[in-house]
Scaffold this motif. Sequence first.
Motif, short mmCIF file in Angstrom:
data_model
loop_
_atom_site.label_atom_id
_atom_site.label_comp_id
_atom_site.label_asym_id
_atom_site.label_seq_id
_atom_site.Cartn_x
_atom_site.Cartn_y
_atom_site.Cartn_z
N LEU A 191 0.83 -1.21 0.00
CA LEU A 191 0.00 0.00 0.00
C LEU A 191 0.86 1.25 0.00
N LEU A 192 1.98 1.21 0.72
CA LEU A 192 2.88 2.35 0.77
C LEU A 192 3.45 2.67 -0.60
N PHE A 193 3.95 1.64 -1.28
CA PHE A 193 4.62 1.85 -2.57
C PHE A 193 3.66 1.75 -3.76
N GLY A 194 2.46 1.21 -3.53
CA GLY A 194 1.53 1.04 -4.63
C GLY A 194 1.88 -0.13 -5.52
N PHE A 195 2.55 -1.15 -4.95
CA PHE A 195 2.94 -2.33 -5.71
C PHE A 195 2.04 -3.51 -5.36
N THR A 196 1.97 -4.47 -6.27
CA THR A 196 1.36 -5.75 -5.95
C THR A 196 2.36 -6.55 -5.12
N GLU A 197 1.90 -7.65 -4.54
CA GLU A 197 2.81 -8.52 -3.78
C GLU A 197 3.96 -9.00 -4.67
N LYS A 198 3.62 -9.38 -5.89
CA LYS A 198 4.64 -9.86 -6.83
C LYS A 198 5.66 -8.77 -7.15
N GLN A 199 5.18 -7.56 -7.39
CA GLN A 199 6.09 -6.44 -7.69
C GLN A 199 6.96 -6.10 -6.49
N MET A 200 6.36 -6.18 -5.30
CA MET A 200 7.12 -5.89 -4.08
C MET A 200 8.28 -6.87 -3.92
N LYS A 201 7.99 -8.14 -4.14
CA LYS A 201 9.04 -9.17 -4.04
C LYS A 201 10.12 -8.93 -5.10
N TRP A 202 9.69 -8.51 -6.29
CA TRP A 202 10.65 -8.25 -7.36
C TRP A 202 11.61 -7.12 -6.96
N CYS A 203 11.06 -6.06 -6.39
CA CYS A 203 11.90 -4.92 -5.99
C CYS A 203 12.90 -5.32 -4.91
N LYS A 204 12.43 -6.06 -3.92
CA LYS A 204 13.33 -6.48 -2.84
C LYS A 204 14.44 -7.39 -3.37
#
Length: 338
Positions: free
Chosen positions: A239-252
Motif C-alpha cells: 500500500l505504501l509503494f503502490g505495488f502488488t505482492e509480486k512487484q514488491m518481491k521483485w523490488c526487494k
Amino acid sequence: MRISKILLLTTLIVYILEGCQWGKKTPDVSEVKVNFELKSFYEQLFSIPSEEVDTHINELQNEYGKYFNAYCEGVIRIGSPTSPHFSENLLKFLTYKPNLEVLDTCKTVFTPKRKEILYKDLLQAFKFYRYYYPEREIPDVYLHISGFNESMVVDSGWVSVSVEKYLGRDCIFYEWLATPKYLRNQMEPERVVPDVMRAIAMTEYAYNDSTNDLISQMIYHGKILHFVEHTIPDIADTLLFGFTEKQMKWCKKNEALMWASIVEHKHLFSSDQMLIRKYVGPAPFTSFFGQESPGQTGRYLGYKILESWIEEHPEKTFRDMMDLTDPHSILREAKYRP
C-alpha cells in the motif's frame, strides 16, 4: 524441553524481525489530541432539490466558506458563486445523468460504516502528524465528486478527496474511461488515507527544482514515502509503494541490480526529464528494468537511500531527515550500498 526450544526460537524470530526496522520505534500517540471533521460534502450537495438550488447557495457558502468557492471554481469549474449564471451551471452539474450514476456508486462504496472506518484511520494518522508536527493545523477532510477531474485538493485548513477516484479497481467507470490497469490498481478505498497524508507531505515539502536531476527526484519521492510511513506506521509495504505482492518481491530481490544499472548507465545525475519520468513517473513498469518490474522504482530506491541515511545517523530525528534540502549530500551521507 522441545516446547522451550520452540518458544525460544519464536522469541528470537520476533526479535530479529523487530530489529530489522532499522531502530525505528513507533511513538505512543494515544494521548495526542486532534480535532477535525470528515464531511460528505458531495452527499449534502447532491441532496439539494433542483428547484431550490438558488436558496441553498448562500447556505453552502456560509457553511463551507472558501472551500465552496475553491470547489466550484477549481474542481468542477462552473465559475464563482457570485457569477450571473452560477445557479444554472450548478443545477446542470447536479442533474447531469452520469454524475448521478457516479453518486449512486459512491454511496454504495462509501457506506456509513466505511466512512466511520475512514474517520478512525484519519484520526490515527493525524495523531502521528501532530506528534511530529505539533505546530501544524490539522485539516478538515471533505469528500467530493469532481467529475473525474481532481483526486485530491489541499488548502491550509482542509483536504478534499474526490471519492469517485477510489471506487475499486473493478469499477465499471474506469473501464469506460479507459483508465490503464496499473492506475486502476491504485483506485481502492484503502488508498484514501495514504493519499491524504501524501498530499499533506507534498504541500509541507514542495519540490525544489533548482537541481532537477534523477537523484533529486528519487530522494524527494523517498522522503514523501517516509512521511506517509511515519504517519501510518502499520501501513503495508504494498500500500505504501503502490505495488502488488509480486512487484514488491521483485523490488526487494532486485534492489542491488536496479541500483547498479542506474550507476552503470550514468543516469543518476541526468536532468533529462523524459528519462527521469521513466524512473519515477506512473507507468505499468520501469522500461530500463523490464516488464516484470513495477513503475516508479526510482521512488522505491529513493526510500531505501533515506533508510540508509537514517541507519548512518541514529542520533538524527525524522524531522531532521525531512528538513534536509541537498539531495546530493543526502546520497553521500547515506553510504547506500544495497
